[in-house]
Design a protein around this motif. Sequence first.
Motif, PDB file in Angstrom:
ATOM      1  N   TYR A   1       0.694  -1.038   0.047  1.00  0.00           N
ATOM      2  CA  TYR A   1       0.026   0.076  -0.173  1.00  0.00           C
ATOM      3  C   TYR A   1       0.801   1.274  -0.048  1.00  0.00           C
ATOM      4  CZ  TYR A   1      -3.935  -3.005   0.668  1.00  0.00           C
ATOM      5  OH  TYR A   1      -4.811  -3.878   0.965  1.00  0.00           O
ATOM      6  N   TYR A   2       0.711   2.202  -0.767  1.00  0.00           N
ATOM      7  CA  TYR A   2       1.188   3.496  -0.836  1.00  0.00           C
ATOM      8  C   TYR A   2       0.371   4.629  -0.267  1.00  0.00           C
ATOM      9  CZ  TYR A   2       4.643   1.004  -3.944  1.00  0.00           C
ATOM     10  OH  TYR A   2       5.466   0.173  -3.967  1.00  0.00           O
ATOM     11  N   ARG A   3       1.052   5.592   0.292  1.00  0.00           N
ATOM     12  CA  ARG A   3       0.385   6.737   0.680  1.00  0.00           C
ATOM     13  C   ARG A   3       1.230   7.969   0.378  1.00  0.00           C
ATOM     14  NH1 ARG A   3       2.072   7.594   6.041  1.00  0.00           N
ATOM     15  NH2 ARG A   3       2.854   5.886   7.158  1.00  0.00           N
ATOM     16  N   ARG A   4       0.728   9.199   0.432  1.00  0.00           N
ATOM     17  CA  ARG A   4       1.902  10.471   0.022  1.00  0.00           C
ATOM     18  C   ARG A   4       2.630  10.932   1.388  1.00  0.00           C
ATOM     19  NH1 ARG A   4      -1.520  15.020  -2.393  1.00  0.00           N
ATOM     20  NH2 ARG A   4      -0.542  16.166  -0.798  1.00  0.00           N
ATOM     21  N   ASN A   5       3.708  11.007   1.124  1.00  0.00           N
ATOM     22  CA  ASN A   5       4.487  11.499   2.339  1.00  0.00           C
ATOM     23  C   ASN A   5       4.724  13.049   2.253  1.00  0.00           C
ATOM     24  OD1 ASN A   5       6.716  12.210   3.885  1.00  0.00           O
ATOM     25  ND2 ASN A   5       8.385  11.124   2.807  1.00  0.00           N
ATOM     26  N   GLU A   6       3.814  13.555   3.001  1.00  0.00           N
ATOM     27  CA  GLU A   6       3.607  15.050   2.954  1.00  0.00           C
ATOM     28  C   GLU A   6       4.682  15.795   3.341  1.00  0.00           C
ATOM     29  OE1 GLU A   6       0.725  16.164   2.046  1.00  0.00           O
ATOM     30  OE2 GLU A   6      -0.185  14.256   2.108  1.00  0.00           O
ATOM     31  N   GLN A   7       5.808  15.263   4.383  1.00  0.00           N
ATOM     32  CA  GLN A   7       7.103  15.951   4.254  1.00  0.00           C
ATOM     33  C   GLN A   7       7.782  15.917   3.050  1.00  0.00           C
ATOM     34  OE1 GLN A   7       8.945  14.180   7.630  1.00  0.00           O
ATOM     35  NE2 GLN A   7       7.593  15.380   9.293  1.00  0.00           N
ATOM     36  N   GLY A   8       8.082  14.853   2.269  1.00  0.00           N
ATOM     37  CA  GLY A   8       8.672  14.863   1.201  1.00  0.00           C
ATOM     38  C   GLY A   8       8.100  15.807   0.150  1.00  0.00           C
ATOM     39  N   ILE A   9       6.718  15.719   0.049  1.00  0.00           N
ATOM     40  CA  ILE A   9       6.059  16.555  -0.823  1.00  0.00           C
ATOM     41  C   ILE A   9       6.249  18.056  -0.451  1.00  0.00           C
ATOM     42  CG2 ILE A   9       3.847  17.753  -1.616  1.00  0.00           C
ATOM     43  CD1 ILE A   9       2.912  14.279  -1.230  1.00  0.00           C
ATOM     44  N   GLN A  10       6.346  18.395   0.815  1.00  0.00           N
ATOM     45  CA  GLN A  10       6.484  19.918   1.332  1.00  0.00           C
ATOM     46  C   GLN A  10       8.010  20.337   0.817  1.00  0.00           C
ATOM     47  OE1 GLN A  10       6.473  20.513   5.266  1.00  0.00           O
ATOM     48  NE2 GLN A  10       5.594  22.703   4.992  1.00  0.00           N
ATOM     49  N   LYS A  11       9.190  19.542   1.032  1.00  0.00           N
ATOM     50  CA  LYS A  11      10.468  19.424   0.614  1.00  0.00           C
ATOM     51  C   LYS A  11      10.545  19.898  -0.940  1.00  0.00           C
ATOM     52  CE  LYS A  11      12.748  17.002   4.352  1.00  0.00           C
ATOM     53  NZ  LYS A  11      13.846  15.969   4.278  1.00  0.00           N
ATOM     54  N   LEU A  12       9.869  19.108  -1.642  1.00  0.00           N
ATOM     55  CA  LEU A  12       9.824  19.365  -3.291  1.00  0.00           C
ATOM     56  C   LEU A  12       9.177  20.557  -3.555  1.00  0.00           C
ATOM     57  CD1 LEU A  12      10.498  18.352  -5.965  1.00  0.00           C
ATOM     58  CD2 LEU A  12       8.172  17.486  -5.860  1.00  0.00           C
ATOM     59  N   GLY A  13       8.123  21.047  -3.003  1.00  0.00           N
ATOM     60  CA  GLY A  13       7.723  22.415  -3.267  1.00  0.00           C
ATOM     61  C   GLY A  13       8.470  23.442  -2.821  1.00  0.00           C
ATOM     62  N   GLN A  14       8.992  23.381  -1.666  1.00  0.00           N
ATOM     63  CA  GLN A  14       9.998  24.274  -1.212  1.00  0.00           C
ATOM     64  C   GLN A  14      11.325  24.595  -2.169  1.00  0.00           C
ATOM     65  OE1 GLN A  14      11.185  23.251   2.797  1.00  0.00           O
ATOM     66  NE2 GLN A  14       9.418  24.257   3.538  1.00  0.00           N
ATOM     67  N   ALA A  15      11.972  23.277  -2.590  1.00  0.00           N
ATOM     68  CA  ALA A  15      12.855  23.393  -3.713  1.00  0.00           C
ATOM     69  C   ALA A  15      12.577  23.879  -4.990  1.00  0.00           C
ATOM     70  CB  ALA A  15      13.293  21.968  -3.820  1.00  0.00           C
ATOM     71  N   VAL A  16      11.402  23.678  -5.490  1.00  0.00           N
ATOM     72  CA  VAL A  16      10.861  24.391  -6.706  1.00  0.00           C
ATOM     73  C   VAL A  16      10.611  25.778  -6.411  1.00  0.00           C
ATOM     74  CG1 VAL A  16       8.799  24.508  -8.362  1.00  0.00           C
ATOM     75  CG2 VAL A  16       9.743  22.273  -7.515  1.00  0.00           C
ATOM     76  N   GLY A  17      10.113  26.083  -5.691  1.00  0.00           N
ATOM     77  CA  GLY A  17       9.896  27.540  -5.196  1.00  0.00           C
ATOM     78  C   GLY A  17      10.996  28.389  -4.879  1.00  0.00           C
ATOM     79  N   GLU A  18      12.373  27.881  -4.543  1.00  0.00           N
ATOM     80  CA  GLU A  18      13.407  28.450  -4.465  1.00  0.00           C
ATOM     81  C   GLU A  18      14.173  28.624  -5.959  1.00  0.00           C
ATOM     82  OE1 GLU A  18      15.794  26.344  -1.771  1.00  0.00           O
ATOM     83  OE2 GLU A  18      14.402  26.771   0.183  1.00  0.00           O
ATOM     84  N   GLU A  19      13.876  27.601  -6.694  1.00  0.00           N
ATOM     85  CA  GLU A  19      14.286  27.732  -8.288  1.00  0.00           C
ATOM     86  C   GLU A  19      13.541  28.920  -8.810  1.00  0.00           C
ATOM     87  OE1 GLU A  19      17.273  26.143  -9.275  1.00  0.00           O
ATOM     88  OE2 GLU A  19      17.464  25.873  -6.922  1.00  0.00           O
ATOM     89  N   LEU A  20      12.384  28.954  -8.801  1.00  0.00           N
ATOM     90  CA  LEU A  20      11.656  29.938  -9.597  1.00  0.00           C
ATOM     91  C   LEU A  20      11.861  31.204  -9.182  1.00  0.00           C
ATOM     92  CD1 LEU A  20       8.138  27.978  -9.568  1.00  0.00           C
ATOM     93  CD2 LEU A  20       9.960  27.875 -11.322  1.00  0.00           C
TER      94      LEU A  20
END
Length: 66
Positions: free
Chosen positions: A47-66
């Motif tokens: 079974y798979y579920r979202r890793n909210e912390q990992g998703i948040q880290k990705l969002g922050q990284a993308v935000g920093e690059e834009l």
Amino acid sequence: MMTERGGICVQDLVKRAGLAQSTVSSYLSMMEKCDLLISERHGKWTYYRRNEQGIQKLGQAVGEEL
């Protein structure tokens, strides 16, 4: 079918996506390696579920690059 922990089984994703099991498993494995998903084994099912912390880290990284 979702578990009480919020996960979804690979076979349910295969049915919904209309893709081969190997394709879905490959995508899920990639997302897990990127820390976007958490997997949990229950007998023969994974079974798979979202890793909210990992998703948040990705969002922050993308935000920093834009």
